[in-house]
Design a protein around this motif. Structure first.
Motif, mmCIF file in Angstrom:
data_model
loop_
_atom_site.group_PDB
_atom_site.id
_atom_site.type_symbol
_atom_site.label_atom_id
_atom_site.label_comp_id
_atom_site.label_asym_id
_atom_site.label_seq_id
_atom_site.Cartn_x
_atom_site.Cartn_y
_atom_site.Cartn_z
ATOM 1 N N ALA A 21 50.893 47.001 47.271
ATOM 2 C CA ALA A 21 49.454 45.414 46.577
ATOM 3 C C ALA A 21 50.199 45.947 44.766
ATOM 4 C CB ALA A 21 47.836 45.512 46.705
ATOM 5 N N LEU A 22 50.266 45.223 44.131
ATOM 6 C CA LEU A 22 50.741 45.457 43.004
ATOM 7 C C LEU A 22 49.616 45.094 41.716
ATOM 8 C CD1 LEU A 22 53.991 44.611 42.740
ATOM 9 C CD2 LEU A 22 53.297 46.757 42.794
ATOM 10 N N ILE A 23 49.526 45.783 40.703
ATOM 11 C CA ILE A 23 48.451 45.195 39.747
ATOM 12 C C ILE A 23 49.553 45.132 38.537
ATOM 13 C CG2 ILE A 23 46.510 45.852 37.715
ATOM 14 C CD1 ILE A 23 45.675 46.832 40.178
ATOM 15 N N THR A 24 50.409 43.989 38.422
ATOM 16 C CA THR A 24 51.534 43.176 37.463
ATOM 17 C C THR A 24 50.574 43.110 35.917
ATOM 18 O OG1 THR A 24 52.331 41.518 37.932
ATOM 19 C CG2 THR A 24 53.439 43.883 38.970
ATOM 20 N N SER A 25 49.985 42.396 36.324
ATOM 21 C CA SER A 25 48.904 42.131 35.350
ATOM 22 C C SER A 25 47.546 41.663 34.888
ATOM 23 C CB SER A 25 49.369 40.359 34.898
ATOM 24 O OG SER A 25 48.785 39.449 36.214
ATOM 25 N N GLU A 26 47.390 41.112 33.678
ATOM 26 C CA GLU A 26 45.120 41.311 33.682
ATOM 27 C C GLU A 26 44.660 40.473 34.722
ATOM 28 O OE1 GLU A 26 44.375 40.829 29.952
ATOM 29 O OE2 GLU A 26 45.292 41.936 29.016
ATOM 30 N N ASN A 27 45.604 38.879 35.167
ATOM 31 C CA ASN A 27 45.520 38.405 35.971
ATOM 32 C C ASN A 27 44.923 38.869 37.771
ATOM 33 O OD1 ASN A 27 44.640 36.299 34.366
ATOM 34 N ND2 ASN A 27 46.874 35.021 34.693
ATOM 35 N N ASP A 28 45.850 39.603 37.923
ATOM 36 C CA ASP A 28 45.969 40.745 39.059
ATOM 37 C C ASP A 28 44.991 40.999 38.903
ATOM 38 O OD1 ASP A 28 48.476 39.438 39.658
ATOM 39 O OD2 ASP A 28 49.447 41.501 39.416
ATOM 40 N N ALA A 29 44.507 42.160 38.064
ATOM 41 C CA ALA A 29 43.371 42.745 37.594
ATOM 42 C C ALA A 29 42.266 42.291 37.796
ATOM 43 C CB ALA A 29 43.315 43.739 36.503
ATOM 44 N N LEU A 30 41.783 41.062 37.566
ATOM 45 C CA LEU A 30 40.810 40.413 37.425
ATOM 46 C C LEU A 30 40.865 39.619 39.358
ATOM 47 C CD1 LEU A 30 40.900 37.677 34.006
ATOM 48 C CD2 LEU A 30 39.812 39.687 35.054
ATOM 49 N N ASP A 31 41.901 39.492 39.643
ATOM 50 C CA ASP A 31 41.955 39.149 41.036
ATOM 51 C C ASP A 31 41.198 40.075 42.248
ATOM 52 O OD1 ASP A 31 42.848 36.380 40.738
ATOM 53 O OD2 ASP A 31 45.185 36.924 41.241
ATOM 54 N N TRP A 32 41.096 41.727 41.464
ATOM 55 C CA TRP A 32 40.981 42.568 42.231
ATOM 56 C C TRP A 32 39.217 42.801 42.007
ATOM 57 C CZ3 TRP A 32 42.673 44.690 46.881
ATOM 58 C CH2 TRP A 32 43.981 43.848 46.686
ATOM 59 N N VAL A 33 39.214 42.587 40.614
ATOM 60 C CA VAL A 33 37.711 42.734 40.861
ATOM 61 C C VAL A 33 36.841 41.391 41.086
ATOM 62 C CG1 VAL A 33 36.224 42.136 38.821
ATOM 63 C CG2 VAL A 33 37.852 43.228 37.558
ATOM 64 N N GLY A 34 37.814 40.421 42.022
ATOM 65 C CA GLY A 34 37.052 39.350 42.830
ATOM 66 C C GLY A 34 37.191 39.791 43.983
ATOM 67 N N VAL A 35 38.095 40.805 44.716
ATOM 68 C CA VAL A 35 38.303 40.623 45.689
ATOM 69 C C VAL A 35 37.082 42.048 46.018
ATOM 70 C CG1 VAL A 35 38.998 42.466 47.686
ATOM 71 C CG2 VAL A 35 40.792 40.802 46.456
ATOM 72 N N CYS A 36 36.923 43.342 44.991
ATOM 73 C CA CYS A 36 35.569 44.030 44.503
ATOM 74 C C CYS A 36 34.332 43.530 44.785
ATOM 75 C CB CYS A 36 35.783 45.009 43.544
ATOM 76 S SG CYS A 36 37.066 46.088 43.709
ATOM 77 N N GLY A 37 34.183 42.005 44.172
ATOM 78 C CA GLY A 37 32.426 41.775 44.110
ATOM 79 C C GLY A 37 32.032 40.870 45.288
ATOM 80 N N GLU A 38 33.324 40.387 45.983
ATOM 81 C CA GLU A 38 33.067 39.310 46.983
ATOM 82 C C GLU A 38 32.502 40.300 48.289
ATOM 83 O OE1 GLU A 38 36.479 37.219 48.875
ATOM 84 O OE2 GLU A 38 36.041 35.958 46.946
#
Length: 119
Positions: A21-38
């Motif tokens: 899994a990669l975090i290459t952008s701020e949008n990727d960070a937001l995607d992981w925030v969403g996963v963690c939130g779920e």
């Protein structure tokens, strides 16, 4: 699946699997925030291999942008980074500063990172 869920007691965290899994952008960070939130796990463990070279070059702005996203959502993030990388240049200075705080810390081994996330 490119992550696993860790848990100690009532505290859960999401751990990105190394090299998957990669975090290459701020949008990727937001995607992981969403996963963690779920998953109701507002803690995240990332490995050096989950981060691109640009993250470690503070001039790129990637580290600042990504960490700001996590901070805005009150995410607690631990990064497992080699001692050599964690002490290099401006990134090393940032590590010294952030390791005093409670939102983002850098560790040399995953066990120590998981212990911190479990607090």
């Amino acid at each position: 699946m490119n992550y696993q869920v860790g848990q100690r007691g009532l505290i859960q965290w999401v751990e990105l699997l190394p090299h998957q899994a990669l975090i290459t952008s701020e949008n990727d960070a937001l995607d992981w925030v969403g996963v963690c939130g779920e998953l109701r796990a507002l803690r995240l463990l990332v490995h050096e291999s989950n981060l691109p070279e640009a993250f470690f070059d503070l001039r790129s702005g990637l580290a600042g942008g990504v960490l700001l996203k996590f901070s805005n959502y009150r995410m607690r993030v631990a990064a497992v980074v080699s001692a050599e990388r964690a002490s290099q240049g401006r990134f090393g200075e940032m590590v010294q500063e952030t390791n005093r705080g409670s939102q983002f810390r850098v560790f040399q081994d995953a066990t120590a990172a998981r212990e911190w996330l479990a607090k």
